[in-house]
Design an enzyme around this catalytic site. Sequence first.
Site, PDB file in Angstrom:
ATOM      1  N   TYR A 172      44.236  -6.142  93.859  1.00 20.26           N
ATOM      2  CA  TYR A 172      45.137  -6.203  92.714  1.00 20.26           C
ATOM      3  C   TYR A 172      45.989  -7.461  92.872  1.00 20.26           C
ATOM      4  O   TYR A 172      46.851  -7.497  93.770  1.00 20.26           O
ATOM      5  CB  TYR A 172      46.052  -4.980  92.644  1.00 20.26           C
ATOM      6  CG  TYR A 172      45.366  -3.630  92.671  1.00 20.26           C
ATOM      7  CD1 TYR A 172      44.024  -3.481  92.335  1.00 20.26           C
ATOM      8  CD2 TYR A 172      46.079  -2.487  93.041  1.00 20.26           C
ATOM      9  CE1 TYR A 172      43.413  -2.243  92.363  1.00 20.26           C
ATOM     10  CE2 TYR A 172      45.477  -1.242  93.069  1.00 20.26           C
ATOM     11  CZ  TYR A 172      44.136  -1.121  92.731  1.00 20.26           C
ATOM     12  OH  TYR A 172      43.535   0.116  92.763  1.00 20.26           O
ATOM     13  N   SER A 192      37.524   5.585  98.551  1.00 23.69           N
ATOM     14  CA  SER A 192      37.776   5.649  97.112  1.00 23.69           C
ATOM     15  C   SER A 192      36.456   5.557  96.369  1.00 23.69           C
ATOM     16  O   SER A 192      35.647   4.662  96.638  1.00 23.69           O
ATOM     17  CB  SER A 192      38.702   4.510  96.676  1.00 23.69           C
ATOM     18  OG  SER A 192      38.879   4.499  95.263  1.00 23.69           O
ATOM     19  N   GLU A 218      59.771  10.994  82.860  1.00 28.70           N
ATOM     20  CA  GLU A 218      59.054  11.931  81.992  1.00 28.70           C
ATOM     21  C   GLU A 218      57.879  12.570  82.726  1.00 28.70           C
ATOM     22  O   GLU A 218      57.686  13.790  82.686  1.00 28.70           O
ATOM     23  CB  GLU A 218      58.533  11.219  80.740  1.00 28.70           C
ATOM     24  CG  GLU A 218      57.705  12.135  79.842  1.00 28.70           C
ATOM     25  CD  GLU A 218      57.035  11.414  78.693  1.00 28.70           C
ATOM     26  OE1 GLU A 218      56.059  11.976  78.145  1.00 28.70           O
ATOM     27  OE2 GLU A 218      57.468  10.297  78.343  1.00 28.70           O
ATOM     28  N   ARG A 273      49.152  -0.875  76.555  1.00 27.43           N
ATOM     29  CA  ARG A 273      48.185  -1.432  77.499  1.00 27.43           C
ATOM     30  C   ARG A 273      46.921  -1.892  76.784  1.00 27.43           C
ATOM     31  O   ARG A 273      46.294  -2.877  77.174  1.00 27.43           O
ATOM     32  CB  ARG A 273      47.840  -0.385  78.557  1.00 27.43           C
ATOM     33  CG  ARG A 273      46.877  -0.863  79.623  1.00 27.43           C
ATOM     34  CD  ARG A 273      46.777   0.139  80.759  1.00 27.43           C
ATOM     35  NE  ARG A 273      48.016   0.216  81.513  1.00 27.43           N
ATOM     36  CZ  ARG A 273      48.158   0.934  82.623  1.00 27.43           C
ATOM     37  NH1 ARG A 273      47.153   1.639  83.083  1.00 27.43           N
ATOM     38  NH2 ARG A 273      49.303   0.956  83.261  1.00 27.43           N
ATOM     39  N   GLN A 331      59.305   6.221  82.058  1.00 23.38           N
ATOM     40  CA  GLN A 331      57.983   6.844  82.098  1.00 23.38           C
ATOM     41  C   GLN A 331      57.834   7.719  83.333  1.00 23.38           C
ATOM     42  O   GLN A 331      57.241   8.799  83.277  1.00 23.38           O
ATOM     43  CB  GLN A 331      56.902   5.759  82.089  1.00 23.38           C
ATOM     44  CG  GLN A 331      56.825   4.962  80.797  1.00 23.38           C
ATOM     45  CD  GLN A 331      55.862   3.792  80.902  1.00 23.38           C
ATOM     46  OE1 GLN A 331      55.664   3.220  81.976  1.00 23.38           O
ATOM     47  NE2 GLN A 331      55.251   3.423  79.786  1.00 23.38           N
ATOM     48  N   LEU A 363      46.074   9.873  83.459  1.00 20.17           N
ATOM     49  CA  LEU A 363      46.430   9.844  82.032  1.00 20.17           C
ATOM     50  C   LEU A 363      45.454   8.998  81.228  1.00 20.17           C
ATOM     51  O   LEU A 363      45.759   8.587  80.108  1.00 20.17           O
ATOM     52  CB  LEU A 363      47.864   9.311  81.867  1.00 20.17           C
ATOM     53  CG  LEU A 363      48.951  10.158  82.515  1.00 20.17           C
ATOM     54  CD1 LEU A 363      50.324   9.530  82.307  1.00 20.17           C
ATOM     55  CD2 LEU A 363      48.931  11.586  81.968  1.00 20.17           C
ATOM     56  N   ASP A 423      50.712   3.442  96.162  1.00 21.69           N
ATOM     57  CA  ASP A 423      49.331   2.989  96.356  1.00 21.69           C
ATOM     58  C   ASP A 423      49.098   1.606  95.762  1.00 21.69           C
ATOM     59  O   ASP A 423      49.592   1.277  94.671  1.00 21.69           O
ATOM     60  CB  ASP A 423      48.373   3.981  95.692  1.00 21.69           C
ATOM     61  CG  ASP A 423      46.926   3.569  95.847  1.00 21.69           C
ATOM     62  OD1 ASP A 423      46.379   3.727  96.952  1.00 21.69           O
ATOM     63  OD2 ASP A 423      46.344   3.077  94.857  1.00 21.69           O
TER      64      ASP A 423
END
Length: 323
Positions: free
Chosen positions: A54, A149, A292, A227, A289, A207, A49
């Site tokens: 962006y 969205s 996991e 971040r 990441q 998350l 996505d």
Amino acid sequence: MKYRRLGRSGLKVSEIGLGSWLTYGSATAEETAHDCIRRAYELGINFFDTSNSYPGAEEVLGRGLNAYPRSSYVLATKLFFPQGPGPNDRGLSRKHIMEQCEASLKRLGTDYIDLFQCHRFDPDAPIDETLRALDDLTAQGKILYAGVSEWSAGQIAEAASIGKSLNLRPLISNQPIYNMFERYIEREDVIRQCESAGMGLVVFSPLAQGVLTGKYKPGQAIPRDSRAANDQTNFVINSYLREDVLACTAKLAELAGELGYTLSQFALAWVLRQPQVSSAIIGSSRPAQIEENLKAIELSLSDDVLARTEDILSAVSGFAPMR
């Protein structure tokens, strides 16, 4: 990997998707982004996505996916936010939709977009105009499916009703924010309305921008490589960096540990407990990441665990819809 149908459509997407918001094209080097895309693809992720809003993300994602057969993955992008200073350089008018589809196709380096999404609702554009434009793009083969969205339950219901009356191809997805703290889609009937309209949910920020990984501890300094320490990405995560939220995540991490999983795996499994959720979109700056997070699909949460989770989350409030 496990796959779910996207709403009432026949399209199947991986339960974990890879997104590019605040990562690819900006905060993460392109080589690293391609490493993440490669590992995600190897592990069975087929849903990728992005958005025209962006910076640089469509180009990076397009180049990263170019190594794989086009039919083997589902490519999603979005439009709505300003792309220039002009009055028609934004929104969901027919003009902007048509022009931005062409622009995204060029940036992505592809002939078609699997899922073209309206990034927000546009009160200045008639819904029938927006839906007709999306339907025409589908008829032209430039997009295969259309979605939205962060639309409200009322907006989704109105679009479904208008689309049906005009005999247009239905919208198949809604992409809202959804995690253990941001739960407006439960309170405001968005989940039920999406189900009624035959739309699947591809949720972002499952998350909570990294807070539900457990890396941020109550009473401790923010990790330098996180971040939250990056001025390009911390404007979203700052709303979560509250003592009550961090104290809650510490308790959630303990519960996850009892189950033999990490907090991030537990948080993703919690999101995927909702049958209307087709995919949870993660962001990643390291392949490890992704490895996991994908273990979340192995975890099934019992009623007792869900009840204990609600008890822990009851100590936190105050999150509003993202508009």
